[in-house]
Design a protein around this motif. Structure first.
Motif, PDB file in Angstrom:
ATOM      1  N   ARG A 169      39.118 152.519  88.841  1.00  0.00           N
ATOM      2  CA  ARG A 169      39.641 151.242  89.347  1.00  0.00           C
ATOM      3  C   ARG A 169      39.999 151.345  90.836  1.00  0.00           C
ATOM      4  NH1 ARG A 169      39.864 147.367  85.785  1.00  0.00           N
ATOM      5  NH2 ARG A 169      40.120 147.858  83.586  1.00  0.00           N
ATOM      6  N   GLU A 170      40.588 152.465  91.240  1.00  0.00           N
ATOM      7  CA  GLU A 170      40.953 152.661  92.641  1.00  0.00           C
ATOM      8  C   GLU A 170      39.708 152.694  93.523  1.00  0.00           C
ATOM      9  OE1 GLU A 170      43.240 152.721  95.817  1.00  0.00           O
ATOM     10  OE2 GLU A 170      44.027 152.571  93.776  1.00  0.00           O
ATOM     11  N   GLU A 171      38.684 153.397  93.083  1.00  0.00           N
ATOM     12  CA  GLU A 171      37.442 153.455  93.861  1.00  0.00           C
ATOM     13  C   GLU A 171      36.777 152.085  93.913  1.00  0.00           C
ATOM     14  OE1 GLU A 171      33.169 155.816  93.957  1.00  0.00           O
ATOM     15  OE2 GLU A 171      34.811 156.639  92.750  1.00  0.00           O
ATOM     16  N   ALA A 172      36.835 151.335  92.812  1.00  0.00           N
ATOM     17  CA  ALA A 172      36.217 150.012  92.769  1.00  0.00           C
ATOM     18  C   ALA A 172      36.916 149.052  93.736  1.00  0.00           C
ATOM     19  CB  ALA A 172      36.261 149.455  91.348  1.00  0.00           C
ATOM     20  N   ARG A 173      38.234 149.224  93.925  1.00  0.00           N
ATOM     21  CA  ARG A 173      38.968 148.364  94.857  1.00  0.00           C
ATOM     22  C   ARG A 173      38.463 148.511  96.294  1.00  0.00           C
ATOM     23  NH1 ARG A 173      43.726 150.274  92.471  1.00  0.00           N
ATOM     24  NH2 ARG A 173      44.261 148.895  90.776  1.00  0.00           N
ATOM     25  N   THR A 174      37.965 149.685  96.625  1.00  0.00           N
ATOM     26  CA  THR A 174      37.525 149.925  98.004  1.00  0.00           C
ATOM     27  C   THR A 174      36.107 149.433  98.264  1.00  0.00           C
ATOM     28  OG1 THR A 174      36.674 152.138  97.519  1.00  0.00           O
ATOM     29  CG2 THR A 174      38.999 151.977  98.129  1.00  0.00           C
ATOM     30  N   LEU A 175      35.377 149.094  97.214  1.00  0.00           N
ATOM     31  CA  LEU A 175      33.985 148.699  97.367  1.00  0.00           C
ATOM     32  C   LEU A 175      33.826 147.183  97.413  1.00  0.00           C
ATOM     33  CD1 LEU A 175      32.324 151.128  94.805  1.00  0.00           C
ATOM     34  CD2 LEU A 175      32.388 151.368  97.283  1.00  0.00           C
ATOM     35  N   ALA A 176      32.777 146.749  98.079  1.00  0.00           N
ATOM     36  CA  ALA A 176      32.411 145.336  98.073  1.00  0.00           C
ATOM     37  C   ALA A 176      31.764 145.017  96.727  1.00  0.00           C
ATOM     38  CB  ALA A 176      31.439 145.059  99.219  1.00  0.00           C
ATOM     39  N   PRO A 177      31.772 143.741  96.329  1.00  0.00           N
ATOM     40  CA  PRO A 177      31.128 143.376  95.068  1.00  0.00           C
ATOM     41  C   PRO A 177      29.677 143.850  95.048  1.00  0.00           C
ATOM     42  CG  PRO A 177      32.384 141.529  95.904  1.00  0.00           C
ATOM     43  CD  PRO A 177      32.404 142.591  96.968  1.00  0.00           C
ATOM     44  N   GLY A 178      29.294 144.426  93.933  1.00  0.00           N
ATOM     45  CA  GLY A 178      27.938 144.931  93.797  1.00  0.00           C
ATOM     46  C   GLY A 178      27.794 145.775  92.545  1.00  0.00           C
ATOM     47  N   ARG A 179      26.640 146.391  92.425  1.00  0.00           N
ATOM     48  CA  ARG A 179      26.302 147.168  91.230  1.00  0.00           C
ATOM     49  C   ARG A 179      27.238 148.365  91.016  1.00  0.00           C
ATOM     50  NH1 ARG A 179      20.995 147.465  88.773  1.00  0.00           N
ATOM     51  NH2 ARG A 179      21.081 149.062  87.183  1.00  0.00           N
ATOM     52  N   ARG A 180      27.505 149.124  92.075  1.00  0.00           N
ATOM     53  CA  ARG A 180      28.362 150.324  91.944  1.00  0.00           C
ATOM     54  C   ARG A 180      29.775 149.936  91.495  1.00  0.00           C
ATOM     55  NH1 ARG A 180      29.352 155.333  90.635  1.00  0.00           N
ATOM     56  NH2 ARG A 180      30.828 156.377  91.973  1.00  0.00           N
ATOM     57  N   ARG A 181      30.307 148.862  92.088  1.00  0.00           N
ATOM     58  CA  ARG A 181      31.655 148.407  91.727  1.00  0.00           C
ATOM     59  C   ARG A 181      31.707 147.982  90.261  1.00  0.00           C
ATOM     60  NH1 ARG A 181      34.931 143.221  94.046  1.00  0.00           N
ATOM     61  NH2 ARG A 181      36.877 143.741  93.034  1.00  0.00           N
TER      62      ARG A 181
ATOM     63  N   MET B 167      29.823 148.982  87.835  1.00  0.00           N
ATOM     64  CA  MET B 167      29.701 150.170  86.984  1.00  0.00           C
ATOM     65  C   MET B 167      31.037 150.913  86.888  1.00  0.00           C
ATOM     66  SD  MET B 167      26.710 150.137  85.720  1.00  0.00           S
ATOM     67  CE  MET B 167      26.589 151.759  85.042  1.00  0.00           C
ATOM     68  N   LEU B 168      31.763 150.991  87.985  1.00  0.00           N
ATOM     69  CA  LEU B 168      33.069 151.649  87.967  1.00  0.00           C
ATOM     70  C   LEU B 168      34.070 150.879  87.108  1.00  0.00           C
ATOM     71  CD1 LEU B 168      33.334 152.733  91.693  1.00  0.00           C
ATOM     72  CD2 LEU B 168      33.253 154.252  89.711  1.00  0.00           C
ATOM     73  N   LEU B 169      34.072 149.552  87.229  1.00  0.00           N
ATOM     74  CA  LEU B 169      34.974 148.741  86.410  1.00  0.00           C
ATOM     75  C   LEU B 169      34.604 148.830  84.926  1.00  0.00           C
ATOM     76  CD1 LEU B 169      35.347 145.616  88.707  1.00  0.00           C
ATOM     77  CD2 LEU B 169      37.031 147.416  88.287  1.00  0.00           C
ATOM     78  N   ARG B 170      33.325 148.892  84.652  1.00  0.00           N
ATOM     79  CA  ARG B 170      32.868 149.036  83.265  1.00  0.00           C
ATOM     80  C   ARG B 170      33.320 150.382  82.689  1.00  0.00           C
ATOM     81  NH1 ARG B 170      26.596 149.160  81.153  1.00  0.00           N
ATOM     82  NH2 ARG B 170      27.121 149.215  78.967  1.00  0.00           N
ATOM     83  N   GLN B 171      33.215 151.450  83.485  1.00  0.00           N
ATOM     84  CA  GLN B 171      33.650 152.767  83.035  1.00  0.00           C
ATOM     85  C   GLN B 171      35.154 152.786  82.782  1.00  0.00           C
ATOM     86  OE1 GLN B 171      31.695 155.507  82.312  1.00  0.00           O
ATOM     87  NE2 GLN B 171      33.611 156.253  81.444  1.00  0.00           N
ATOM     88  N   ALA B 172      35.915 152.118  83.639  1.00  0.00           N
ATOM     89  CA  ALA B 172      37.369 152.044  83.457  1.00  0.00           C
ATOM     90  C   ALA B 172      37.703 151.327  82.142  1.00  0.00           C
ATOM     91  CB  ALA B 172      38.008 151.323  84.639  1.00  0.00           C
ATOM     92  N   ARG B 173      37.008 150.227  81.857  1.00  0.00           N
ATOM     93  CA  ARG B 173      37.239 149.510  80.591  1.00  0.00           C
ATOM     94  C   ARG B 173      36.871 150.375  79.394  1.00  0.00           C
ATOM     95  NH1 ARG B 173      35.030 145.249  83.587  1.00  0.00           N
ATOM     96  NH2 ARG B 173      33.016 145.537  82.598  1.00  0.00           N
TER      97      ARG B 173
END
Length: 66
Positions: free
Chosen positions: A25-37, A39-45
């Motif tokens: 979630r912390e890494e996803a906060r630093t990224l712009a909307p996109g595929r990588r973000r 995927m990170l949010l999905r992994q957190a869930r």
């Protein structure tokens, strides 16, 4: 025959999953909307769902099917 490498975990599964979910979630906060973000949010869930399933399986009210 290959020998398995074994080691004792120093933290519980729940702690490891919580740490991983927070890191994602912390890494996803630093990224712009996109595929990588996404995927990170999905992994957190998925990590949070795994924590809930682990808690359910360890609950004292759980009974074997009869």
């Amino acid at each position: 025959m290959l020998k398995r490498r074994r080691f004792k975990q120093t933290t519980t599964l729940t702690e490891r999953l919580a740490d991983e979910a927070a890191r994602c979630r912390e890494e996803a906060r630093t990224l712009a909307p996109g595929r990588r973000r996404e995927m990170l949010l999905r992994q957190a869930r998925q990590d949070e769902t795994a924590m809930q399933i682990d808690a359910w399986l360890r609950s004292p009210g759980l009974r074997a099917p009869t």
